[in-house]
Structure formats: structure tokens, C-alpha cells
Design an enzyme around this catalytic site. Structure first.
Site, PDB file in Angstrom:
ATOM      1  N   ALA A   1       0.907  -1.357  -0.054  1.00 39.00           N
ATOM      2  CA  ALA A   1      -0.005  -0.074   0.084  1.00 39.00           C
ATOM      3  C   ALA A   1       0.919   1.252   0.095  1.00 39.00           C
ATOM      4  O   ALA A   1       2.199   1.225   0.318  1.00 39.00           O
ATOM      5  CB  ALA A   1      -0.917   0.166   1.227  1.00 39.00           C
TER       6      ALA A   1
ATOM      7  N   GLY B   1      -0.298  -5.260   0.857  1.00 37.28           N
ATOM      8  CA  GLY B   1      -1.594  -5.172   0.170  1.00 37.28           C
ATOM      9  C   GLY B   1      -1.352  -5.782  -1.323  1.00 37.28           C
ATOM     10  O   GLY B   1      -2.450  -6.243  -1.789  1.00 37.28           O
TER      11      GLY B   1
ATOM     12  N   GLU C   1      -1.977  -9.322  -0.811  1.00 35.12           N
ATOM     13  CA  GLU C   1      -3.678  -9.408  -0.444  1.00 35.12           C
ATOM     14  C   GLU C   1      -4.278  -9.466  -1.513  1.00 35.12           C
ATOM     15  O   GLU C   1      -5.295 -10.066  -1.856  1.00 35.12           O
ATOM     16  CB  GLU C   1      -3.867  -8.415   0.700  1.00 35.12           C
ATOM     17  CG  GLU C   1      -3.325  -8.649   2.108  1.00 35.12           C
ATOM     18  CD  GLU C   1      -3.473  -7.517   2.949  1.00 35.12           C
ATOM     19  OE1 GLU C   1      -4.289  -7.591   3.965  1.00 35.12           O
ATOM     20  OE2 GLU C   1      -3.049  -6.259   2.756  1.00 35.12           O
TER      21      GLU C   1
ATOM     22  N   GLU D   1       3.863  -6.175   7.425  1.00 36.91           N
ATOM     23  CA  GLU D   1       3.110  -4.966   8.088  1.00 36.91           C
ATOM     24  C   GLU D   1       3.581  -4.872   9.514  1.00 36.91           C
ATOM     25  O   GLU D   1       3.490  -3.437   9.903  1.00 36.91           O
ATOM     26  CB  GLU D   1       1.464  -5.011   8.083  1.00 36.91           C
ATOM     27  CG  GLU D   1       0.958  -4.793   6.620  1.00 36.91           C
ATOM     28  CD  GLU D   1       0.749  -6.163   5.688  1.00 36.91           C
ATOM     29  OE1 GLU D   1       0.077  -6.020   4.748  1.00 36.91           O
ATOM     30  OE2 GLU D   1       1.497  -6.894   6.113  1.00 36.91           O
TER      31      GLU D   1
END
Length: 259
Positions: free
Chosen positions: A66, A111, A114, A134
Site C-alpha cells: 500500500a 496489500g 492481499e 506490516e
């Protein structure tokens, strides 16, 4: 339609999405997330789209995570809302009635991992790297990573990857069952296209029903066996089922129309 952060195209029923922020290693920012949602609205609505490929621009990254600059200063409520938007988008991808393949062409971290896991299956180039780093930022995966990674590779391995923030290479991802195939970078899109050409020749409504039933395995709000029974029955109302059965009995190739 034109996008700021995505390159899209449709060929032979395959809709290709390229996340086009190579200078940022294709990091997911607000615009990318919004445009991915809009692209999937287009995919859902367009009968010419039979299947989807998602990949990243450039040789280094699928999506390296992200855009962390957007995280700074968020409140608890704003952080939760950000995670919810990610969940909503990735469920839209996971529940797409048309097959979606992630072509992981480099780093798939945070992300990005994911996003890849929300696709129906994954093909990796030999230089791909996967991870959920993360905890290095004092947070946890927030776009479904704790759930999908555990389902795909098991609790012990998911615990280790998420808690250590370590990366795994493509060969390890294949061993763990995180990806279906590992190929050389120049073969990545070709391998996905080869698989999807085969899948696209099948009955579209049956494919959608199969995706729904398989996803129901992990949906705590529904009974997957009941979902299968109902979806199986619904197939008998389709013209494609009649065509498929007739073609089988007549020893010819079925011609499906998605009706």
C-alpha cells in the site's frame, strides 16, 4: 474506459488490468483502489469479458504494498474505514463471477500479496517475492491478509510469515500452495492466457456457479454444501446445460452462449 493508474485491454475475452505505477512499484493508493473497483464494475457488466488477468507494470513489482504515505496521521476510525474499503474491493474481486488470475511479476508485498490472494488463482514469475511485512510498520495486514493467507497455506506458515515479516520466493510459494505455477518472466502472461483460453471455452454460467460454490467453503454465513446443491440445480435452467449435454451425447464440441 480510461484510467489514471491502470492500463486495461480486452482481447479474446480476456480483460487485462496492469497496475501502472512502476515508479512507485505499483503501490496501492486511493486512486488505484478506486479505479480497480471501477474496472471490476466494468468487468461484471460487460458480457464480452469472460476472464481477467491482473498484473503490475515494469519488471520489479506486481504490487509492492500500500502507499504508506496515506496512512500517516489516521485515527482509529479512519484506519478501520481504510481496511473496510480494502475488504470491500477484494471481496468484489474474489466474488467476481468470471475467473480472475493474478500474474505476479515481482514483489507482491502487503496489500499486493492481499490483492493477489483475492484473485481466484495465482501464477508467479521466477523472480516473484511474497510477504506480509506490516508488523514492521506497527500494523497488521488489513485487506484480508490474515484470513486468506491462513486459508491458502495453513495457520503455522501464515503465522510465521506475518509475525516475522519475512518474504518467500516463488519456489517456496509454489511449495506452500500460494501459487499454481512458476514460470520465467517472459512466459508469465502467456501461461495465464493459455489457461484462460481453455477456461473461456466452458459454460460461463457454470463457471460463475463453480466460483460461488468454491468461495462458500470460506463463508461462515452460508453452508457450502447447500450452496453447491442450489447452484447445481440452477444450472439445469440454462441453455448452456442443454447444449453441453446434447453436445456430449452427439459427440461434438459444445457451443456455449452464457444463457
Amino acid at each position: 474506459m480510461p484510467y489514471q493508474t491502470l492500463l486495461t485491454g480486452l482481447s479474446d475475452g480476456i480483460f487485462t488490468i496492469i497496475i501502472n505505477r512502476a515508479d512507485k512499484l505499483n503501490a496501492l493508493n486511493t486512486t488505484v483502489m478506486q479505479e480497480l473497483g471501477e474496472a471490476f464494475d466494468e468487468i461484471y457488466a460487460d458480457p464480452a469479458v469472460k476472464s481477467v488477468i491482473i498484473t503490475g507494470a515494469g519488471p520489479k513489482a506486481f504490487v509492492a504494498g500500500a502507499d504508506i504515505s496515506e496512512f500517516v496521521g489516521l485515527s482509529v476510525a479512519e484506519g478501520s474505514a481504510l481496511a473496510q474499503r480494502g475488504h470491500d474491493l477484494f471481496f468484489k474481486i474474489e466474488r467476481c463471477p468470471k475467473p480472475v488470475v493474478a500474474c505476479v511479476n515481482g514483489f507482491a508485498l502487503g496489500g499486493g500479496c492481499e490483492l493477489a490472494m483475492s484473485c481466484h488463482f495465482r501464477i508467479a514469475s521466477s523472480n516473484a517475492k511474497f510477504g506480509q511485512p506490516e508488523v514492521n510498520l506497527g500494523i497488521i495486514p488489513g485487506y484480508g491478509g490474515t484470513q486468506r493467507l491462513t486459508r491458502l497455506i495453513g495457520k503455522g506458515r501464515a503465522m510465521e510469515l506475518i509475525l516475522s515479516a519475512n518474504m518467500i520466493d516463488a519456489a517456496t510459494a509454489l511449495q506452500y500452495g500460494l501459487v499454481n505455477y512458476v514460470v520465467e518472466p517472459e512466459q508469465l502472461i502467456l501461461k495465464a492466457q493459455e489457461l484462460l483460453i481453455t477456461i473461456n471455452s466452458k459454460a460461463p454460467l457454470a463457471l460463475a456457479a463453480a466460483i460461488k460454490a468454491i468461495n462458500a467453503v470460506y463463508d461462515e454465513t452460508t453452508n457450502g454444501f447447500e450452496t453447491e446443491v442450489l447452484a447445481f440445480g440452477d444450472c439445469f435452467a440454462t441453455e448452456d446445460m442443454k447444449e453441453g449435454a446434447s453436445a456430449f451425447l452427439e459427440k461434438r464440441k459444445a457451443v456455449f452462449t452464457g444463457k
